[in-house]
Motif scaffolding. Structure first.
Motif, PDB file in Angstrom:
ATOM      1  N   PRO A 176       5.475 -47.246  10.212  1.00 60.38           N
ATOM      2  CA  PRO A 176       5.015 -48.285  11.138  1.00 60.38           C
ATOM      3  C   PRO A 176       6.007 -48.407  12.291  1.00 60.38           C
ATOM      4  CG  PRO A 176       4.901 -49.038   8.861  1.00 60.38           C
ATOM      5  CD  PRO A 176       5.656 -47.750   8.849  1.00 60.38           C
ATOM      6  N   TRP A 177       5.513 -48.298  13.507  1.00 56.60           N
ATOM      7  CA  TRP A 177       6.438 -48.218  14.634  1.00 56.60           C
ATOM      8  C   TRP A 177       6.868 -49.570  15.180  1.00 56.60           C
ATOM      9  CZ3 TRP A 177       5.336 -50.107  19.501  1.00 56.60           C
ATOM     10  CH2 TRP A 177       4.002 -50.461  19.741  1.00 56.60           C
ATOM     11  N   LEU A 178       6.011 -50.588  15.130  1.00 56.32           N
ATOM     12  CA  LEU A 178       6.300 -51.834  15.833  1.00 56.32           C
ATOM     13  C   LEU A 178       7.554 -52.550  15.319  1.00 56.32           C
ATOM     14  CD1 LEU A 178       5.510 -53.828  18.018  1.00 56.32           C
ATOM     15  CD2 LEU A 178       3.925 -54.882  16.404  1.00 56.32           C
ATOM     16  N   PRO A 179       7.691 -52.809  14.000  1.00 51.52           N
ATOM     17  CA  PRO A 179       8.913 -53.494  13.544  1.00 51.52           C
ATOM     18  C   PRO A 179      10.179 -52.714  13.859  1.00 51.52           C
ATOM     19  CG  PRO A 179       7.221 -53.551  11.843  1.00 51.52           C
ATOM     20  CD  PRO A 179       6.744 -52.584  12.881  1.00 51.52           C
ATOM     21  N   ALA A 180      10.102 -51.373  13.738  1.00 47.42           N
ATOM     22  CA  ALA A 180      11.292 -50.563  14.004  1.00 47.42           C
ATOM     23  C   ALA A 180      11.680 -50.631  15.477  1.00 47.42           C
ATOM     24  CB  ALA A 180      11.046 -49.122  13.576  1.00 47.42           C
ATOM     25  N   TRP A 181      10.691 -50.559  16.362  1.00 46.69           N
ATOM     26  CA  TRP A 181      10.996 -50.644  17.787  1.00 46.69           C
ATOM     27  C   TRP A 181      11.545 -52.029  18.145  1.00 46.69           C
ATOM     28  CZ3 TRP A 181       7.655 -47.547  21.696  1.00 46.69           C
ATOM     29  CH2 TRP A 181       7.448 -46.249  21.224  1.00 46.69           C
ATOM     30  N   GLN A 182      10.976 -53.070  17.552  1.00 48.02           N
ATOM     31  CA  GLN A 182      11.497 -54.415  17.790  1.00 48.02           C
ATOM     32  C   GLN A 182      12.935 -54.539  17.304  1.00 48.02           C
ATOM     33  OE1 GLN A 182       8.394 -56.480  15.652  1.00 48.02           O
ATOM     34  NE2 GLN A 182       7.429 -57.209  17.538  1.00 48.02           N
ATOM     35  N   ALA A 183      13.205 -53.977  16.135  1.00 51.89           N
ATOM     36  CA  ALA A 183      14.567 -54.033  15.608  1.00 51.89           C
ATOM     37  C   ALA A 183      15.538 -53.304  16.530  1.00 51.89           C
ATOM     38  CB  ALA A 183      14.604 -53.415  14.206  1.00 51.89           C
ATOM     39  N   PHE A 184      15.135 -52.141  17.033  1.00 57.92           N
ATOM     40  CA  PHE A 184      15.993 -51.380  17.934  1.00 57.92           C
ATOM     41  C   PHE A 184      16.319 -52.194  19.188  1.00 57.92           C
ATOM     42  CE2 PHE A 184      16.124 -48.782  21.794  1.00 57.92           C
ATOM     43  CZ  PHE A 184      17.233 -47.974  21.530  1.00 57.92           C
ATOM     44  N   VAL A 185      15.319 -52.802  19.802  1.00 58.50           N
ATOM     45  CA  VAL A 185      15.534 -53.587  21.020  1.00 58.50           C
ATOM     46  C   VAL A 185      16.438 -54.780  20.741  1.00 58.50           C
ATOM     47  CG1 VAL A 185      14.390 -55.095  22.696  1.00 58.50           C
ATOM     48  CG2 VAL A 185      13.423 -52.848  22.174  1.00 58.50           C
ATOM     49  N   LYS A 186      16.275 -55.429  19.584  1.00 64.34           N
ATOM     50  CA  LYS A 186      17.120 -56.569  19.255  1.00 64.34           C
ATOM     51  C   LYS A 186      18.564 -56.149  19.019  1.00 64.34           C
ATOM     52  CE  LYS A 186      14.066 -59.837  19.513  1.00 64.34           C
ATOM     53  NZ  LYS A 186      14.135 -60.792  20.643  1.00 64.34           N
ATOM     54  N   VAL A 187      18.778 -54.950  18.466  1.00 59.87           N
ATOM     55  CA  VAL A 187      20.144 -54.446  18.301  1.00 59.87           C
ATOM     56  C   VAL A 187      20.806 -54.286  19.663  1.00 59.87           C
ATOM     57  CG1 VAL A 187      21.549 -52.486  17.552  1.00 59.87           C
ATOM     58  CG2 VAL A 187      19.712 -53.317  16.085  1.00 59.87           C
ATOM     59  N   VAL A 188      20.054 -53.757  20.627  1.00 58.55           N
ATOM     60  CA  VAL A 188      20.588 -53.606  21.980  1.00 58.55           C
ATOM     61  C   VAL A 188      20.884 -54.976  22.579  1.00 58.55           C
ATOM     62  CG1 VAL A 188      20.138 -52.751  24.305  1.00 58.55           C
ATOM     63  CG2 VAL A 188      19.389 -51.420  22.319  1.00 58.55           C
ATOM     64  N   ASP A 189      19.963 -55.928  22.404  1.00 58.26           N
ATOM     65  CA  ASP A 189      20.153 -57.270  22.964  1.00 58.26           C
ATOM     66  C   ASP A 189      21.378 -57.957  22.356  1.00 58.26           C
ATOM     67  OD1 ASP A 189      17.903 -56.951  24.493  1.00 58.26           O
ATOM     68  OD2 ASP A 189      16.593 -58.109  23.168  1.00 58.26           O
ATOM     69  N   ALA A 190      21.511 -57.858  21.025  1.00 55.35           N
ATOM     70  CA  ALA A 190      22.578 -58.583  20.328  1.00 55.35           C
ATOM     71  C   ALA A 190      23.897 -57.828  20.325  1.00 55.35           C
ATOM     72  CB  ALA A 190      22.147 -58.867  18.887  1.00 55.35           C
ATOM     73  N   GLY A 191      23.849 -56.511  20.498  1.00 57.49           N
ATOM     74  CA  GLY A 191      25.070 -55.717  20.493  1.00 57.49           C
ATOM     75  C   GLY A 191      25.553 -55.322  19.119  1.00 57.49           C
ATOM     76  N   SER A 192      24.773 -55.658  18.090  1.00 63.65           N
ATOM     77  CA  SER A 192      25.176 -55.298  16.724  1.00 63.65           C
ATOM     78  C   SER A 192      23.986 -55.395  15.794  1.00 63.65           C
ATOM     79  CB  SER A 192      26.282 -56.224  16.211  1.00 63.65           C
ATOM     80  OG  SER A 192      25.793 -57.546  16.026  1.00 63.65           O
TER      81      SER A 192
END
Length: 338
Positions: free
Chosen positions: A30-46
């Motif tokens: 499933p692509w949506l949760p993984a893509w959301q997680a990736f973007v949040k990692v970039v936003d949060a820095g960790s």
């Protein structure tokens, strides 16, 4: 969803399905949760910061990022003990992920808007005092009107992140509305100098800025340099250093201090009006207009993606009816005092 070209020749046969990508093990992902997680990692820095934003565990976020890297066959982050950094592939993917998630959000809104009746959860942010007095009652009326709607009111005097905080609409008192959001001006907020009648009987009523030096003047902690900034009817600026030895960062505390006879206080009209009507406060030097960091306007702020949602539209209509052309405290409608 368009096909994603795989960077390795042995993965060209792993086509994108309607709901996901094919991983290296040829399993649907499933692509949506993984893509959301990736973007949040970039936003949060960790990974840990992303987990907090997503309300999940760090292990879940790490696994989703690892699945993405396995699916694409490239590293998206350079990892060190101190920080994460995007690789060149990660930078490219980040731009495409943002665009894709924005399209998904737009699709969800478009489909949701097919139902004209407001529904779902409506999250609203407002300052503590104003929200308690003038927003909470409106949301109660809105919820009674629309049985499928749930309203959540987040009261804080701090600026909220509309996207990160998942806020549908924020009511802000500001000189400069946010540039990345739609900001609709609802009303003008006036402020004045107020004191308890007992205090004024004991210490006298000031008739000029110069006479303020003979009084206890209460201070709001976010006042610039603990000075009152007052504008005269001719546009002249006057500054008065606060003499209060107890300071607050909350208007309710300032109101209580003024009612208790501690001295003169600058208060917003929406808070002082009920006490003036009840004879518990008196305005002095009405020709002077206090100037504050918060400006003189109340704005309804929301992201462009929420502009046409029925729940936001319904709230905006109610706000405009409540505050335009005059807010309730200027129409003689008060919400019960302190």
């Amino acid at each position: 969803m368009n096909r994603l070209s795989q960077p390795r020749s042995d993965r060209h046969s792993g086509a994108a399905t309607d709901i996901g990508l094919r991983s290296a093990a040829d399993k649907p992902m499933p692509w949506l949760p993984a893509w959301q997680a990736f973007v949040k990692v970039v936003d949060a820095g960790s990974m840990a910061g992303a987990a907090r934003l997503l309300d999940c565990t760090r292990a879940q976020v790490s696994r989703q990022v690892a699945e993405l890297e396995s699916a694409f066959g490239v590293r998206l982050f350079e990892r060190s003990t101190r920080r994460l950094a995007l690789t060149p592939a990660g930078q490219v993917f980040h731009q495409h992920a943002l665009a894709a998630l924005e399209s998904v959000a737009a699709a969800e809104l478009a489909v949701g808007n097919l139902g004209a009746e407001p529904h779902g959860v409506l999250r609203v942010s407002a300052t503590i005092t104003f929200g308690r007095l003038h927003v909470a009652p409106l949301l109660h009326r809105l919820a009674l009107r629309y049985p499928r709607l749930i309203c959540e009111l987040i009261l804080t005097d701090q600026l909220v992140d509309l996207e990160g905080g998942d806020i549908d609409l924020a009511l802000r008192m500001t000189r400069s509305p946010p540039q990345d959001a739609v900001a609709r001006k609802l009303t003008t907020l006036s402020r004045g100098i107020y004191a308890a009648p007992d205090y004024l009987r004991q210490h006298g009523v000031p008739t000029s800025v110069a006479e303020l030096g003979q009084h206890q003047t209460l201070s709001y902690l976010m006042t610039e340099g603990h000075r009152w900034h007052l504008l005269g009817p001719d546009g002249a600026e006057h500054f008065h250093a606060s003499t209060a030895r107890v300071r607050f960062n909350n208007n309710d505390c300032l109101l209580d201090a003024a009612l208790g006879g501690w001295g003169l206080a600058i208060l917003p009209a929406y808070l002082a009006a009920p006490c003036v009507a009840a004879g518990r406060l008196q305005r002095v030097l009405p020709e002077l207009e206090p100037s504050t960091l918060f400006g003189t306007h109340l704005y309804a702020c929301y992201t462009p993606s929420r502009r046409r949602t029925p729940k936001v539209r319904a709230l905006l209509e109610l706000l405009m009816a409540e505050f335009d052309p005059l807010p309730p405290w200027e129409r003689g409608v008060v919400e019960g005092g302190e």
